[in-house]
Design a protein around this motif. Sequence first.
Motif, PDB file in Angstrom:
ATOM      1  N   ARG A  41      39.428  36.167  35.298  1.00  0.00           N
ATOM      2  CA  ARG A  41      40.059  35.902  36.586  1.00  0.00           C
ATOM      3  C   ARG A  41      39.515  34.652  37.275  1.00  0.00           C
ATOM      4  O   ARG A  41      40.182  34.086  38.129  1.00  0.00           O
ATOM      5  CB  ARG A  41      39.943  37.115  37.531  1.00  0.00           C
ATOM      6  CG  ARG A  41      38.565  37.413  38.048  1.00  0.00           C
ATOM      7  CD  ARG A  41      38.599  38.494  39.128  1.00  0.00           C
ATOM      8  NE  ARG A  41      37.305  39.102  39.320  1.00  0.00           N
ATOM      9  CZ  ARG A  41      36.320  38.546  40.004  1.00  0.00           C
ATOM     10  NH1 ARG A  41      36.498  37.374  40.574  1.00  0.00           N
ATOM     11  NH2 ARG A  41      35.156  39.150  40.114  1.00  0.00           N
ATOM     12  N   LEU A  72      46.475  37.589  31.740  1.00  0.00           N
ATOM     13  CA  LEU A  72      47.900  37.611  32.073  1.00  0.00           C
ATOM     14  C   LEU A  72      48.196  38.706  33.100  1.00  0.00           C
ATOM     15  O   LEU A  72      49.022  38.518  33.995  1.00  0.00           O
ATOM     16  CB  LEU A  72      48.751  37.801  30.808  1.00  0.00           C
ATOM     17  CG  LEU A  72      48.751  36.613  29.831  1.00  0.00           C
ATOM     18  CD1 LEU A  72      49.518  36.954  28.566  1.00  0.00           C
ATOM     19  CD2 LEU A  72      49.343  35.365  30.481  1.00  0.00           C
ATOM     20  N   GLN A  73      47.493  39.849  32.977  1.00  0.00           N
ATOM     21  CA  GLN A  73      47.671  40.900  33.983  1.00  0.00           C
ATOM     22  C   GLN A  73      47.185  40.410  35.349  1.00  0.00           C
ATOM     23  O   GLN A  73      47.818  40.683  36.370  1.00  0.00           O
ATOM     24  CB  GLN A  73      46.907  42.171  33.567  1.00  0.00           C
ATOM     25  CG  GLN A  73      47.561  42.909  32.398  1.00  0.00           C
ATOM     26  CD  GLN A  73      46.749  44.121  31.951  1.00  0.00           C
ATOM     27  OE1 GLN A  73      45.593  44.292  32.345  1.00  0.00           O
ATOM     28  NE2 GLN A  73      47.360  44.951  31.117  1.00  0.00           N
ATOM     29  N   GLN A  82      39.875  32.709  45.042  1.00  0.00           N
ATOM     30  CA  GLN A  82      39.003  33.713  44.455  1.00  0.00           C
ATOM     31  C   GLN A  82      38.844  34.882  45.418  1.00  0.00           C
ATOM     32  O   GLN A  82      38.560  34.694  46.585  1.00  0.00           O
ATOM     33  CB  GLN A  82      37.615  33.125  44.158  1.00  0.00           C
ATOM     34  CG  GLN A  82      37.611  32.076  43.077  1.00  0.00           C
ATOM     35  CD  GLN A  82      38.011  32.622  41.723  1.00  0.00           C
ATOM     36  OE1 GLN A  82      37.599  33.691  41.333  1.00  0.00           O
ATOM     37  NE2 GLN A  82      38.851  31.882  41.007  1.00  0.00           N
ATOM     38  N   GLY A  83      39.040  36.084  44.916  1.00  0.00           N
ATOM     39  CA  GLY A  83      38.841  37.261  45.743  1.00  0.00           C
ATOM     40  C   GLY A  83      40.073  37.683  46.507  1.00  0.00           C
ATOM     41  O   GLY A  83      40.126  38.786  47.033  1.00  0.00           O
ATOM     42  N   ILE A 104      42.312  40.741  42.865  1.00  0.00           N
ATOM     43  CA  ILE A 104      41.301  41.139  41.872  1.00  0.00           C
ATOM     44  C   ILE A 104      41.984  41.327  40.529  1.00  0.00           C
ATOM     45  O   ILE A 104      43.042  41.929  40.452  1.00  0.00           O
ATOM     46  CB  ILE A 104      40.584  42.436  42.306  1.00  0.00           C
ATOM     47  CG1 ILE A 104      39.772  42.146  43.551  1.00  0.00           C
ATOM     48  CG2 ILE A 104      39.668  42.923  41.209  1.00  0.00           C
ATOM     49  CD1 ILE A 104      39.208  43.362  44.207  1.00  0.00           C
TER      50      ILE A 104
END
Lengths: 133, 187
Positions: B99, B159-160, B183-184, B187
């Motif tokens: 991520r 991808l999820q 970021q954050g 999630i």
Amino acid sequence: MWAQIINAILGIWLMASATILGYADAKTITDNQHIVGPVIASFAIISWWEATRAVRLYNVLPAAWLLLAPFVLGYDNATATINNMAVGALVLGLSFVKGKVEGTYGGGWASLWKKDSLHAREALKTPRTDLEK
Amino acid sequence: MEHKEQGIPPGWSYNPASWGQRLPIVVAAIVGFGIATYLALFQLKVFDTVWDPFFGDGSRKILTSKTSQILPIPDAALGALGYLVDALAGVIGGVRRWRTMPWIVIVFGLAVGPLGFISVLLVVLQPVLYDAWCTLCLASAAISVVMIGPAMDEMLASLQYMRRVKDARVSLWKAFWGYKEVQGKVI
């Protein structure tokens, strides 16, 4: 997974068997095995891992082709016909054996096309305070 | 809390970006790089002979074939480059990279996929066009196929994540490149 290990071996057997069984001079039959064999082995090996286990089903097509090839291509060799059809039937049957899947994968590949999925639900439950900058 | 320490993606039972998951692929890529480099050096005539314990003259036939010279550089050199990209894309980034830097995970997945596909294609061409086999080419192809499965789970996690980014109406572009500002948010 054992089923896909057998399918990988059957794919490699296709690559080698024209020579081992002594009909390598039959060019069409041998070429067909040399094309289908690596394809079956590759799909089987990719499906050894749980996240890509679904790839085992890609072998349905080449396996069905092996059952038809002796008639479509007009095999004139009984050993080759039996070999191809037996391997085709085995690969076809084994490609439907899913085996144990112990891990969870956030809903898998299908979840990419769905709004509501395991990974989306789990993400909502996760506290995100420590992720802020 | 524990889950977040290990960077496990939501809804997963393990972290596909952990070192235990990634290192075996990197090792396989380095071995593949070594084999492909050796074959490329033969094709570039640095070595006069090529090692083949099973198929005699087969390796030489395959490695000097027309197919191997279609491109301006020998095909094994291209393979070596592919393995190098795989190894680098496998090493770069931390255990949350699915991520924090989806781009590298997706480059990784896209590099592993076609390399495997081309390897299998070349395995088919060996006996069909040239009636020969090449031991080390087969070994290299086997390595590149074995790498596909374990690389794809991490790609799936990325991808999820991108799907959740899209559903949250956060910029896909910024999330893909791992901009700090997003970021954050998801999630």
